[in-house]
Design an enzyme around this catalytic site. Structure first.
Site, PDB file in Angstrom:
ATOM      1  N   TYR A 114      -0.425   3.607   5.837  1.00 17.50           N
ATOM      2  CA  TYR A 114      -0.464   2.177   5.508  1.00 17.50           C
ATOM      3  C   TYR A 114      -1.297   1.932   4.254  1.00 17.50           C
ATOM      4  O   TYR A 114      -0.880   1.212   3.344  1.00 17.50           O
ATOM      5  CB  TYR A 114      -1.035   1.403   6.688  1.00 17.50           C
ATOM      6  CG  TYR A 114      -1.129  -0.086   6.480  1.00 17.50           C
ATOM      7  CD1 TYR A 114      -0.001  -0.897   6.574  1.00 17.50           C
ATOM      8  CD2 TYR A 114      -2.350  -0.687   6.197  1.00 17.50           C
ATOM      9  CE1 TYR A 114      -0.094  -2.270   6.391  1.00 17.50           C
ATOM     10  CE2 TYR A 114      -2.454  -2.059   6.015  1.00 17.50           C
ATOM     11  CZ  TYR A 114      -1.322  -2.846   6.115  1.00 17.50           C
ATOM     12  OH  TYR A 114      -1.420  -4.208   5.938  1.00 17.50           O
TER      13      TYR A 114
ATOM     14  N   LYS B 236      -0.158   0.312   0.522  1.00 15.56           N
ATOM     15  CA  LYS B 236      -0.718  -0.902  -0.063  1.00 15.56           C
ATOM     16  C   LYS B 236      -1.327  -0.631  -1.440  1.00 15.56           C
ATOM     17  O   LYS B 236      -1.254  -1.471  -2.344  1.00 15.56           O
ATOM     18  CB  LYS B 236      -1.751  -1.499   0.887  1.00 15.56           C
ATOM     19  CG  LYS B 236      -1.145  -2.053   2.174  1.00 15.56           C
ATOM     20  CD  LYS B 236      -0.112  -3.127   1.889  1.00 15.56           C
ATOM     21  CE  LYS B 236       0.424  -3.763   3.147  1.00 15.56           C
ATOM     22  NZ  LYS B 236       1.367  -4.885   2.868  1.00 15.56           N
TER      23      LYS B 236
END
Length: 211
Positions: free
Chosen positions: A146, A150
């Site tokens: 994750y 990002k």
């Protein structure tokens, strides 16, 4: 705007509508998309729901076409849809990794591509916004996939500034800290995660880049 049936996405749509924008509100869950659109219609004005998978390239293109069909042009595109799949690095499954990248990166990339193409053809400029995260800057256990997705969004924003500024299209990424929303409040472990990042009640990190 993608992923806007609740939480941060819905509130951004509400704020845009309150300032006179006509909004197309997407969520993968049709019920959330319709409920969000009804709320905005009741409070502020023009908003239509457009349920579907924002990670699907064809769907992203359809959403841009629908916005133009409904409102005549496209001025702003916000790629908010994203998923968080926690997992120990040693045991992280390929299918989970691929899903995170598909939604957080591929979906965002091709929505931006479709939106920018429309804005370029309109010759009136526009604005594209990516939703990054504090985890793109601050390492967090069990969020390797994750976090890297990002961080990649922010580099994409910087790169697209170079490519899209000649067409008067601005590109930004924002990186909110941990935020209590309908989705996160239903996770019994989320508050512990949040408290490890930042004291309760205080935003961990907000950064606006590339404009």
């Amino acid at each position: 705007m993608t992923g806007a049936g609740q939480g941060i996405g819905l509130e951004i749509c509400r704020q845009l509508a309150s300032q006179g924008a006509s909004v197309i509100l997407n969520d993968i869950q049709q019920s959330l998309a319709e409920e969000g659109a009804r709320l905005i219609q009741k409070e502020h004005g023009r908003c239509i729901s457009f349920a579907g998978d924002a990670a699907d390239i064809t769907f992203a293109q359809q959403m841009v076409r629908e916005a133009v069909k409904q409102f005549g042009k496209l001025d702003i595109a916000i790629a908010n849809a994203g998923i968080t799949l926690f997992g120990d690095f040693f045991d992280y499954k390929p299918e989970d990794f691929n899903q995170v990248m598909k939604v957080n990166l591929s979906g965002t990339f091709f929505l931006a591509q479709a939106a920018a193409s429309q804005m370029r053809d309109q010759r009136s400029g526009g604005s594209i916004l990516f939703m990054s995260s504090v985890t793109g800057h601050q390492a967090h256990k069990n969020l390797a996939a994750y976090g890297m997705s990002k961080a990649a969004l922010e580099m994409k924003a910087k790169t697209l500034v170079l490519e899209l500024s000649p067409f008067k299209i601005t590109v930004n990424a924002i990186a909110p800290g941990a935020t209590i929303t309908e989705r996160t409040s239903s996770d019994p472990d989320y508050e512990k995660t949040w408290s490890r990042i930042t004291p309760i009640g205080k935003p961990a990190y907000t950064r606006d880049i590339a404009h």
